[in-house]
Write a protein that holds these residues in place. Structure first.
Motif, PDB file in Angstrom:
ATOM      1  N   GLN A  64       0.812  -1.226   0.000  1.00 35.53           N
ATOM      2  CA  GLN A  64       0.000   0.000   0.000  1.00 35.53           C
ATOM      3  C   GLN A  64       0.844   1.274   0.000  1.00 35.53           C
ATOM      4  N   VAL A  65       1.823   1.317   0.868  1.00 29.63           N
ATOM      5  CA  VAL A  65       2.687   2.505   0.974  1.00 29.63           C
ATOM      6  C   VAL A  65       4.145   2.074   1.076  1.00 29.63           C
ATOM      7  N   GLN A  66       5.032   2.963   0.642  1.00 31.98           N
ATOM      8  CA  GLN A  66       6.459   2.655   0.632  1.00 31.98           C
ATOM      9  C   GLN A  66       7.032   2.688   2.051  1.00 31.98           C
ATOM     10  N   GLN A  67       7.748   1.630   2.421  1.00 28.49           N
ATOM     11  CA  GLN A  67       8.387   1.570   3.736  1.00 28.49           C
ATOM     12  C   GLN A  67       9.722   2.333   3.686  1.00 28.49           C
ATOM     13  N   PRO A  68      10.200   2.798   4.858  1.00 24.15           N
ATOM     14  CA  PRO A  68      11.498   3.477   4.874  1.00 24.15           C
ATOM     15  C   PRO A  68      12.645   2.495   4.660  1.00 24.15           C
TER      16      PRO A  68
END
Ligand SMILES: *[C@@H]1O[C@H](CO)[C@@H](O)[C@H](O)[C@H]1NC(C)=O
Ligand SMILES: *[C@@H]1O[C@H](CO)[C@@H](O)[C@H](O)[C@H]1NC(C)=O
Ligand SMILES: *[C@@H]1O[C@H](CO)[C@@H](O)[C@H](O)[C@H]1NC(C)=O
Ligand SMILES: [Ca+2]
Length: 370
Positions: free
Chosen positions: A316-320
């Motif tokens: 869903q969203v980019q991880q660090p």
């Protein structure tokens, strides 16, 4: 912060035993690792935020509430440098953080909360030789008002500009078109050839990433030209009604892709904020099944969602790339010339019961645990 300190690696066995500087530190002197030497080289500055050396070795400093200053040093060797002259280049209280210099040293860049500007610059007199030209504007903001500038060395003319959120947890960051909590790059070559007079942050530029709360530091890895950002994450965060702010969320190192068109799945993605923040101490995040460095959904967004933490995972969203200890407040990131090492400066906490993170540290593969 009112001073500039230089840190250098001492040459084995030849550390200067004395350095006739009369500067007194206002707070405790920094302590440094073995083989490093730290010296206070300039003080009496107004909130210094960024530094650059010009082509003649003058140190250019952007000072909040003052503008841009050039400092000349006498170098007595062995890292003993003493200020001999200070000149105000730009007397402008709106300049507050960003500073860059073109590779030929003849164009100076600085930013206010609202816009980024360029001036023609003459290093021999330490003077701007033109009035300001606006290069990017429409970056109105409150709270996180610094607009970091990074001029690419890999792709000449590409200027990276960061814009933070307008508050701690800022819903406007969820609307991509509002250009909040984003990092973008702008091709300055196209401005000089007259296609456009200036860029609008909201509608122009290459989007490197969004959902990035406040990417105060950005750096270019010199080998492949990858762009990395260090993010100041949220304060006073809760989960299921419990305040977890002392040990969550982690500050972040994010990878934002390349400026030369090399594909990267990270580039242009949403990086999570404001819904998703990165776990540091998973034991206080009720029901979280992930690990340190993965993102979880925070308080108010969790309550209304049937998805829970699933809305924050990698699909869903980019991880660090790396988590850092909460509230350390990373301010900048630099690499060595061959890209084999990087360093991050940290401002240190205000939102942690136990103060953390006023330091300068090499990157390690696990982030900073201190
Ligand atoms: C900047 O300009 C103001 C008003 O013109 C003046 O009072 C001030 O001393 C100047 N500051 C510097 C550092 O030159
Ligand atoms: C230098 O910049 C300042 C403000 O940005 C401007 O007022 C001044 O005229 C510029 N100097 C020259 C020589 O153009
Ligand atoms: C959660 O849902 C309530 C009731 O439907 C709504 O009033 C509130 O704005 C929602 N909060 C968020 C953060 O979406
Ligand atoms: Ca994130």
């Amino acid at each position: 912060m009112t001073a500039v300190i230089c840190i250098n690696v001492a040459r084995a066995g030849s550390v200067a035993s004395s350095c006739s500087t009369t500067l007194e530190p206002e707070t405790t002197e920094p302590t440094v690792a073995k083989d490093y030497v730290a010296r206070l080289v300039a003080n009496g500055l107004s909130e210094p935020r960024g530094i650059k050396f010009d082509t003649e070795g003058h140190l250019l400093v952007v000072e909040q509430y003052l503008g841009l200053t050039a400092i000349t040093f006498d170098d007595a060797g062995d890292g003993c440098v003493i200020e001999s002259e200070r000149k105000t280049i730009l007397n402008d209280t709106l300049l507050n953080h960003g500073i860059e210099l073109s590779s030929d040293g003849k164009t100076l860049y600085a930013s206010s909360s609202y816009a980024a500007y360029s001036w023609d610059y003459d290093a021999s007199s330490q003077k701007n030789t033109s009035g300001p030209k606006t290069i990017v504007d429409n970056m109105y903001g409150t709270d996180h008002t610094t607009r970091t500038l990074l001029l690419s060395k890999k792709v000449p003319g590409m200027m990276v500009v960061t814009r933070g959120s307008l508050g701690n947890i800022d819903d406007t960051a969820e609307v991509k078109d509002l250009g909040v909590s984003q990092v973008k790059a702008f091709d300055l070559n196209k401005l000089s050839s007259g296609d456009k007079k200036k860029y609008n942050y909201l509608t122009d530029g290459l989007l490197l990433g969004w959902g990035l709360r406040n990417e105060v530091g950005v750096g270019e890895e010199p080998n492949k030209g990858g762009i990395y950002g260090v993010e100041n994450s949220a304060d006073d965060v809760t989960r299921d009604g419990v305040n977890i702010h002392n040990t969550n969320p982690a500050e972040e190192l994010n990878f934002l892709g390349y400026l030369d068109g090399t594909p990267s799945k990270n580039q242009g993605r949403n990086f999570g904020y404001p819904k998703c923040l990165t776990a540091w101490d998973t034991s206080t995040i009720n029901g979280f099944k992930g690990t340190t460095g993965e993102q979880f959904v925070i308080g108010m967004f969790n309550k209304n969602s049937s998805q829970g933490d699933a809305m924050c995972d990698e699909s869903q969203v980019q991880q660090p790339r790396l988590p850092f200890h909460p509230h350390m407040a990373p301010l900048d990131i630099l690499f060595n010339d061959d890209g084999t090492a990087g360093w991050v400066t940290f401002h240190g906490s205000w939102n942690s019961d136990k103060p953390v993170g006023k330091l300068f540290h090499p990157l390690t593969n696990r982030g900073i645990t201190y």
